[in-house]
Scaffold this motif. Structure first.
Motif, PDB file in Angstrom:
ATOM      1  N   LEU A   1       0.832  -1.201   0.000  1.00 33.61           N
ATOM      2  CA  LEU A   1       0.000   0.000   0.000  1.00 33.61           C
ATOM      3  C   LEU A   1       0.866   1.250   0.000  1.00 33.61           C
ATOM      4  CD1 LEU A   1      -2.576  -1.069   2.750  1.00 33.61           C
ATOM      5  CD2 LEU A   1      -2.921  -1.103   0.269  1.00 33.61           C
ATOM      6  N   ALA A   2       0.543   2.173  -0.904  1.00 39.19           N
ATOM      7  CA  ALA A   2       1.157   3.500  -0.916  1.00 39.19           C
ATOM      8  C   ALA A   2       0.057   4.517  -0.647  1.00 39.19           C
ATOM      9  CB  ALA A   2       1.832   3.781  -2.257  1.00 39.19           C
ATOM     10  N   LEU A   3       0.283   5.381   0.334  1.00 39.11           N
ATOM     11  CA  LEU A   3      -0.700   6.384   0.725  1.00 39.11           C
ATOM     12  C   LEU A   3      -0.597   7.606  -0.173  1.00 39.11           C
ATOM     13  CD1 LEU A   3      -2.838   7.353   2.836  1.00 39.11           C
ATOM     14  CD2 LEU A   3      -0.923   8.315   4.127  1.00 39.11           C
ATOM     15  N   GLY A   4      -1.732   8.079  -0.668  1.00 43.29           N
ATOM     16  CA  GLY A   4      -1.752   9.213  -1.569  1.00 43.29           C
ATOM     17  C   GLY A   4      -1.794  10.555  -0.868  1.00 43.29           C
ATOM     18  N   PHE A   5      -0.999  11.504  -1.382  1.00 48.26           N
ATOM     19  CA  PHE A   5      -1.001  12.886  -0.900  1.00 48.26           C
ATOM     20  C   PHE A   5      -1.478  13.787  -2.039  1.00 48.26           C
ATOM     21  CE2 PHE A   5       3.246  11.810   1.428  1.00 48.26           C
ATOM     22  CZ  PHE A   5       2.574  10.996   2.326  1.00 48.26           C
ATOM     23  N   PRO A   6      -2.338  14.764  -1.777  1.00 51.08           N
ATOM     24  CA  PRO A   6      -2.670  15.743  -2.820  1.00 51.08           C
ATOM     25  C   PRO A   6      -1.766  16.969  -2.724  1.00 51.08           C
ATOM     26  CG  PRO A   6      -4.170  16.003  -0.978  1.00 51.08           C
ATOM     27  CD  PRO A   6      -3.182  14.920  -0.584  1.00 51.08           C
ATOM     28  N   PHE A   7      -1.190  17.352  -3.837  1.00 59.12           N
ATOM     29  CA  PHE A   7      -0.443  18.612  -3.890  1.00 59.12           C
ATOM     30  C   PHE A   7      -1.385  19.726  -4.360  1.00 59.12           C
ATOM     31  CE2 PHE A   7       4.151  16.798  -4.438  1.00 59.12           C
ATOM     32  CZ  PHE A   7       4.103  16.327  -3.138  1.00 59.12           C
ATOM     33  N   TYR A   8      -2.602  19.670  -3.896  1.00 58.04           N
ATOM     34  CA  TYR A   8      -3.617  20.670  -4.227  1.00 58.04           C
ATOM     35  C   TYR A   8      -4.640  20.680  -3.105  1.00 58.04           C
ATOM     36  CZ  TYR A   8      -6.532  16.680  -5.479  1.00 58.04           C
ATOM     37  OH  TYR A   8      -7.238  15.508  -5.430  1.00 58.04           O
ATOM     38  N   GLY A   9      -5.511  21.661  -3.117  1.00 59.04           N
ATOM     39  CA  GLY A   9      -6.564  21.735  -2.113  1.00 59.04           C
ATOM     40  C   GLY A   9      -7.843  22.232  -2.741  1.00 59.04           C
ATOM     41  N   TYR A  10      -8.806  22.595  -1.898  1.00 57.64           N
ATOM     42  CA  TYR A  10     -10.093  23.113  -2.380  1.00 57.64           C
ATOM     43  C   TYR A  10     -10.438  24.392  -1.631  1.00 57.64           C
ATOM     44  CZ  TYR A  10     -10.963  18.847  -5.016  1.00 57.64           C
ATOM     45  OH  TYR A  10     -10.869  17.821  -5.921  1.00 57.64           O
ATOM     46  N   ALA A  11     -11.018  25.328  -2.371  1.00 57.60           N
ATOM     47  CA  ALA A  11     -11.395  26.625  -1.806  1.00 57.60           C
ATOM     48  C   ALA A  11     -12.913  26.773  -1.807  1.00 57.60           C
ATOM     49  CB  ALA A  11     -10.756  27.763  -2.604  1.00 57.60           C
ATOM     50  N   TRP A  12     -13.451  27.147  -0.641  1.00 59.72           N
ATOM     51  CA  TRP A  12     -14.883  27.375  -0.471  1.00 59.72           C
ATOM     52  C   TRP A  12     -15.153  28.864  -0.218  1.00 59.72           C
ATOM     53  CZ3 TRP A  12     -12.617  22.894   1.146  1.00 59.72           C
ATOM     54  CH2 TRP A  12     -13.304  21.680   1.013  1.00 59.72           C
ATOM     55  N   THR A  13     -16.387  29.268  -0.438  1.00 57.26           N
ATOM     56  CA  THR A  13     -16.863  30.587  -0.018  1.00 57.26           C
ATOM     57  C   THR A  13     -17.695  30.406   1.240  1.00 57.26           C
ATOM     58  OG1 THR A  13     -16.919  31.428  -2.288  1.00 57.26           O
ATOM     59  CG2 THR A  13     -18.252  32.599  -0.648  1.00 57.26           C
ATOM     60  N   LEU A  14     -17.267  31.009   2.323  1.00 55.75           N
ATOM     61  CA  LEU A  14     -17.969  30.875   3.596  1.00 55.75           C
ATOM     62  C   LEU A  14     -19.293  31.635   3.582  1.00 55.75           C
ATOM     63  CD1 LEU A  14     -14.956  31.462   6.011  1.00 55.75           C
ATOM     64  CD2 LEU A  14     -16.098  29.268   5.605  1.00 55.75           C
ATOM     65  N   VAL A  15     -20.307  31.045   4.190  1.00 53.19           N
ATOM     66  CA  VAL A  15     -21.577  31.732   4.368  1.00 53.19           C
ATOM     67  C   VAL A  15     -21.412  32.873   5.372  1.00 53.19           C
ATOM     68  CG1 VAL A  15     -23.940  31.502   5.236  1.00 53.19           C
ATOM     69  CG2 VAL A  15     -22.975  29.727   3.753  1.00 53.19           C
ATOM     70  N   ASN A  16     -20.671  32.578   6.433  1.00 54.36           N
ATOM     71  CA  ASN A  16     -20.427  33.559   7.490  1.00 54.36           C
ATOM     72  C   ASN A  16     -18.922  33.614   7.749  1.00 54.36           C
ATOM     73  OD1 ASN A  16     -20.146  35.059   9.813  1.00 54.36           O
ATOM     74  ND2 ASN A  16     -21.603  33.867  11.043  1.00 54.36           N
ATOM     75  N   PRO A  17     -18.261  34.734   7.456  1.00 53.45           N
ATOM     76  CA  PRO A  17     -16.807  34.803   7.641  1.00 53.45           C
ATOM     77  C   PRO A  17     -16.366  34.603   9.089  1.00 53.45           C
ATOM     78  CG  PRO A  17     -17.709  36.983   7.197  1.00 53.45           C
ATOM     79  CD  PRO A  17     -18.810  36.002   6.934  1.00 53.45           C
ATOM     80  N   ASN A  18     -17.273  34.751  10.021  1.00 54.14           N
ATOM     81  CA  ASN A  18     -16.930  34.533  11.430  1.00 54.14           C
ATOM     82  C   ASN A  18     -17.045  33.066  11.842  1.00 54.14           C
ATOM     83  OD1 ASN A  18     -16.442  37.306  12.033  1.00 54.14           O
ATOM     84  ND2 ASN A  18     -18.653  37.658  12.017  1.00 54.14           N
ATOM     85  N   ASN A  19     -17.661  32.275  11.001  1.00 53.91           N
ATOM     86  CA  ASN A  19     -17.729  30.825  11.216  1.00 53.91           C
ATOM     87  C   ASN A  19     -16.756  30.204  10.223  1.00 53.91           C
ATOM     88  OD1 ASN A  19     -18.343  28.166  11.700  1.00 53.91           O
ATOM     89  ND2 ASN A  19     -20.526  28.331  11.197  1.00 53.91           N
TER      90      ASN A  19
END
Length: 367
Positions: free
Chosen positions: A251-269
């Protein structure tokens, strides 16, 4: 003196067993190169890897043969010689399929012995003509028990063909790996464990894409190593493969060299699992590690490493990004070593930022 020696051997026995178990195996410290990224092959720092995957070759649905797009032929045919110019010991594998390849095409090919043979024979011929050391299958994903059975037949016949080709030609046997789902079942549809164990040299476990704005309405760790209370984590996936009968050293464990960006509904949460209204930065929210570091440099967001799930995130105003940074990568490599896995792989080299994550992984493995 003899008694002391016996005591020493007794307490050293587990270590000796472990050494004997791992001796002769080549650890996998690997990454994929993606042709679509347009990242130059000549720029790859191959000294950081033991194996590199050239992605992706295609399946011709008319002939069931493995082909390389004309635009990629020059880069694919010279891939091995190019990366070996910096590291003569690095092994290369031609990867077939990928997330953009229609899974139905692979299902149709694998359903018949004649089409499986066309696929297998052409894959071996192509790998040899381009001087690859192995082949890798990325069929995302067999999704029924019938397709899983066909997948098992494909692997079994592929292994037989590789063995026979090596015997006939006298050439070293081509390696055979596959990038598989994070768990040993695809949403309750079980993978053919016996065929996988007997046919593949190892599995690349795709322990990422757990959360993303395209399918989750809350922020989340895209590649959590742990995720208490859920089955959506790298650790759960690895343990499911081991419990199903796949040895840890396959088994070789996978790493992502990327991520995901969301838009928050509430910037304080702005923590993990905060409500979001969709993607940020890009239409799908997918951002390379290089893009993430640029965003941090330009915007000065708050940065957080969560050791409980082993994931990083940052946020500024309504923009929230989940990803793996150096802390996560280091923790995951330590996990790989502690659990006696064969190694790790990353998708993909062109998404790294000046080799920051690749160097972190390599240095942690060597420390």
């Amino acid at each position: 003196m003899a008694a002391k020696l016996l005591i020493l051997l007794f307490f050293s026995f587990p270590f000796l067993l472990q050494f004997r178990f791992s001796a002769g195996q080549t650890p996998v410290r690997a990454a994929y190169w993606a042709a679509d990224s347009q990242y130059p092959v000549s720029s790859i720092d191959s000294t950081l890897f033991t194996h590199l995957f050239c992605a992706f070759a295609d399946l011709n649905t008319q002939t069931n043969r493995v082909t390389v797009a004309s635009a990629n032929q020059a880069r694919f045919s010279s891939f091995t010689s190019t990366v070996q110019s910096k590291n003569p010991n690095v092994k290369t594998l031609l990867s077939i399929g990928g997330g953009n390849s229609p899974p139905a095409a692979f299902a149709a090919m694998a359903s018949q012995a004649s089409s499986r043979k066309s696929f297998i024979d052409s894959s071996i011929s192509l790998a040899r003509s381009y001087n690859f050391h192995g082949l890798d299958l990325d069929w995302e994903y067999p999704s029924s028990q019938t397709e899983m059975t066909s997948f098992g037949s494909l692997l079994t016949e592929w292994r037989t063909a590789l063995n026979n080709e090596s015997t006939v030609t006298g050439k070293p046997k081509l390696l055979l790996s596959a990038a598989l789902f994070r768990n040993s079942d695809y949403y309750t549809v079980l993978y053919p464990i016996t065929a996988i164990r007997n046919s593949l040299d190892w599995i690349n476990v795709m322990a990422y894409d757990f959360y993303g704005p395209g399918w989750s309405t809350v922020t989340g760790p895209p590649a959590a190593l742990y995720n208490p209370g859920t089955q959506v984590s790298g650790d759960y996936g690895i343990r499911s493969w081991i419990q199903s009968g796949i040895p840890a050293n396959k088994l070789a464990l996978g790493f992502p060299f990327y991520g995901y960006a969301w838009t928050l509904v509430n910037p304080n949460n702005n923590g993990l699992f905060a409500p979001s209204s969709g993607a940020a930065i890009t239409p799908q929210g997918d951002v390379s590690y290089g893009q993430i570091r640029a965003f941090i440099a330009q915007n000065g967001p708050s940065e957080v490493y969560n050791a409980t799930v082993v994931s990083n995130y940052c946020y500024k105003n309504t923009t929230w990004i989940g990803y793996d940074d150096t802390q996560s990568i280091k923790a995951k490599v330590i996990y790989v070593k502690q659990n006696a896995l064969l190694g790790y792989f990353a998708w993909h080299v062109g998404a790294d930022d000046n080799w920051t994550l690749s160097k972190t992984a390599s240095q942690t493995w060597g420390s």
